[in-house]
Scaffold this active site. Structure first.
Site, PDB file in Angstrom:
ATOM      1  N   VAL A  66      -3.557  13.021  -0.956  1.00  0.00           N
ATOM      2  CA  VAL A  66      -2.804  13.975  -0.330  1.00  0.00           C
ATOM      3  C   VAL A  66      -1.807  14.872  -0.763  1.00  0.00           C
ATOM      4  O   VAL A  66      -1.344  15.801  -0.050  1.00  0.00           O
ATOM      5  CB  VAL A  66      -2.663  13.695   1.184  1.00  0.00           C
TER       6      VAL A  66
ATOM      7  N   TYR B 171       0.927  -1.283   0.204  1.00  0.00           N
ATOM      8  CA  TYR B 171       0.037  -0.084  -0.101  1.00  0.00           C
ATOM      9  C   TYR B 171       0.716   1.475   0.101  1.00  0.00           C
ATOM     10  O   TYR B 171       0.653   2.000  -0.760  1.00  0.00           O
ATOM     11  CB  TYR B 171      -0.971  -0.007   1.222  1.00  0.00           C
TER      12      TYR B 171
HETATM   13  O1  DON Z   1      -2.508   6.178   3.693  1.00  0.00           O
HETATM   14  C1  DON Z   1      -2.337   7.481   3.717  1.00  0.00           C
HETATM   15  O2  DON Z   1      -2.702   8.151   4.562  1.00  0.00           O
HETATM   16  C2  DON Z   1      -1.821   8.001   2.377  1.00  0.00           C
HETATM   17  N1  DON Z   1      -0.767   7.319   1.689  1.00  0.00           N
HETATM   18  C3  DON Z   1      -3.077   8.412   1.359  1.00  0.00           C
HETATM   19  C4  DON Z   1      -4.004   9.196   1.716  1.00  0.00           C
HETATM   20  C5  DON Z   1      -4.680  10.006   0.862  1.00  0.00           C
HETATM   21  O3  DON Z   1      -3.977  10.267  -0.410  1.00  0.00           O
HETATM   22  C6  DON Z   1      -6.163  10.592   1.115  1.00  0.00           C
HETATM   23  N2  DON Z   1      -6.515  11.583   0.027  1.00  0.00           N
HETATM   24  N3  DON Z   1      -6.781  12.568  -0.197  1.00  0.00           N
END
Ligand code: DON
Length: 331
Positions: free
Chosen positions: A274, A204
């Site tokens: 994000v 992930y």
């Molecule tokens: O797992 C996480 O928190 C990040 N790798 C991805 C979260 C994310 O991009 C949420 N989007 N807006």
């Protein structure tokens, strides 16, 4: 908007559209000041918050690029779209949707609370972290490398090249993974995580750390606008049924707890990450022939300053403007 007989295909039309998009990217750049970087992953907190870029790839072959289009960024949650598609292609839609629901949460993307609110404790959708970890755990293979290979292969088909992993971002995510670990342990307890948590987390974090550009996102958006068929060759890259379910999920869950507002004010399927990326899908429309990109287009946006839901603040406003001016809404 220019009225009359414009086919939006000529060099003159392209110049007009380019100038138009340049003006609005400059205008919305000032809104980047109102957002914040995603510093909960420390390295993302080092991005330039004033960056804003957009690429639009039309089915008719027209490409408009504006602003900070050459700055690569990690795909983050937009990778959840790709892992969902790969899981459906490997396991079948029924298997995947038996284990992850298709309902919006109205909660933050990394919420733990919502998991306990349904009797089955099934993750609400593939785009919240709980759903995404469950999807990643179903990918075929015993190691992260094996699980990631079909993801890279799909990227290669969609983009025409194999994107690379940003090792520093991966490391930073790995070192700040407490919340994703907590979600993972919860999923083990409820029986949704199918294998070793470490392998799921490694896969992930690595899928989230794949580096892309706005052009890459626009290409993915265009492919989905074409229901999974390569816009140039007609080859089926993603089965139509899976492309359609993906778009429905993007519309209802892609912008997290801002999805309702995005559907209301922008009106097209989209998914954010994000690091500030947004991929948006404008399907072909049969009405309003005087607007550009009536055959459909994919839009990639990058603006790392985020609103409080984790979506690019200037990116959303720019998309809202373009969608209303060009009548992109699917409704
Ligand atoms: O797992 C996480 O928190 C990040 N790798 C991805 C979260 C994310 O991009 C949420 N989007 N807006």
């Amino acid at each position: 908007m220019v009225q009359g007989t414009v086919n939006w295909n000529t060099q003159l039309d392209k110049e007009w559209l380019q100038e138009y998009v340049d003006d609005w990217v400059s205008f919305y750049r000032k809104h980047t000041k109102e957002g914040k970087l995603a510093s909960y992953i420390p390295i993302l907190g080092k991005a330039n918050p004033h960056h804003l870029g957009m690429a639009i790839h039309g089915k008719n072959g027209m490409i408009i690029r504006s602003g900070d289009v050459d700055t690569p960024f990690t795909i983050q949650s937009i990778s959840k779209v790709i892992s969902f598609i790969v899981a459906c292609m490997e396991r079948g839609v029924g298997y995947v949707l038996d284990r992850v629901d298709v309902e919006p949460t109205g909660e933050a993307f990394n919420s733990i609370m919502h998991l306990e609110m349904k009797s089955l404790n099934k993750p609400f959708n593939p785009f919240v972290n709980a759903g995404a970890l469950t999807i990643t755990s179903m990918l075929e293979g015993d190691t992260a490398t094996q699980k990631l290979e079909p993801i890279y292969m799909l990227f290669e088909k969609m983009l025409g090249y194999r994107p690379s992993l940003n090792q520093e971002v991966y490391q930073s995510e790995y070192e700040s993974s407490a919340r994703n670990r907590a979600i993972g342990y919860y999923l083990i307890e409820t029986g949704f995580l199918e294998e070793d948590l470490e392998i799921t987390l490694e896969t992930y974090f690595k899928q989230c750390s794949i580096e892309v550009t706005v052009d890459d996102l626009a290409k993915i958006g265009l492919l989905l606008a074409c229901d999974g068929e390569d816009p140039n060759t007609g080859e089926e890259i993603i089965p139509r049924q899976i492309a359609r379910i993906t778009k429905a999920l993007m519309l209802t869950c892609g912008m997290y707890d801002a999805s309702g507002k995005f559907a209301t004010y922008v009106g097209i399927p989209a998914k954010s990450g994000v690091s500030g990326g947004i991929v948006a899908v404008a399907p072909p429309r049969v009405r309003n022939q005087q607007f550009p990109f009536i055959e459909g287009c994919g839009i990639g946006v990058f603006g790392p300053a985020l609103e409080d839901r984790g979506n690019s603040i200037a990116g959303i406003r720019l998309l809202k403007h373009i969608a209303s001016q060009w009548d992109l809404s699917i409704f």
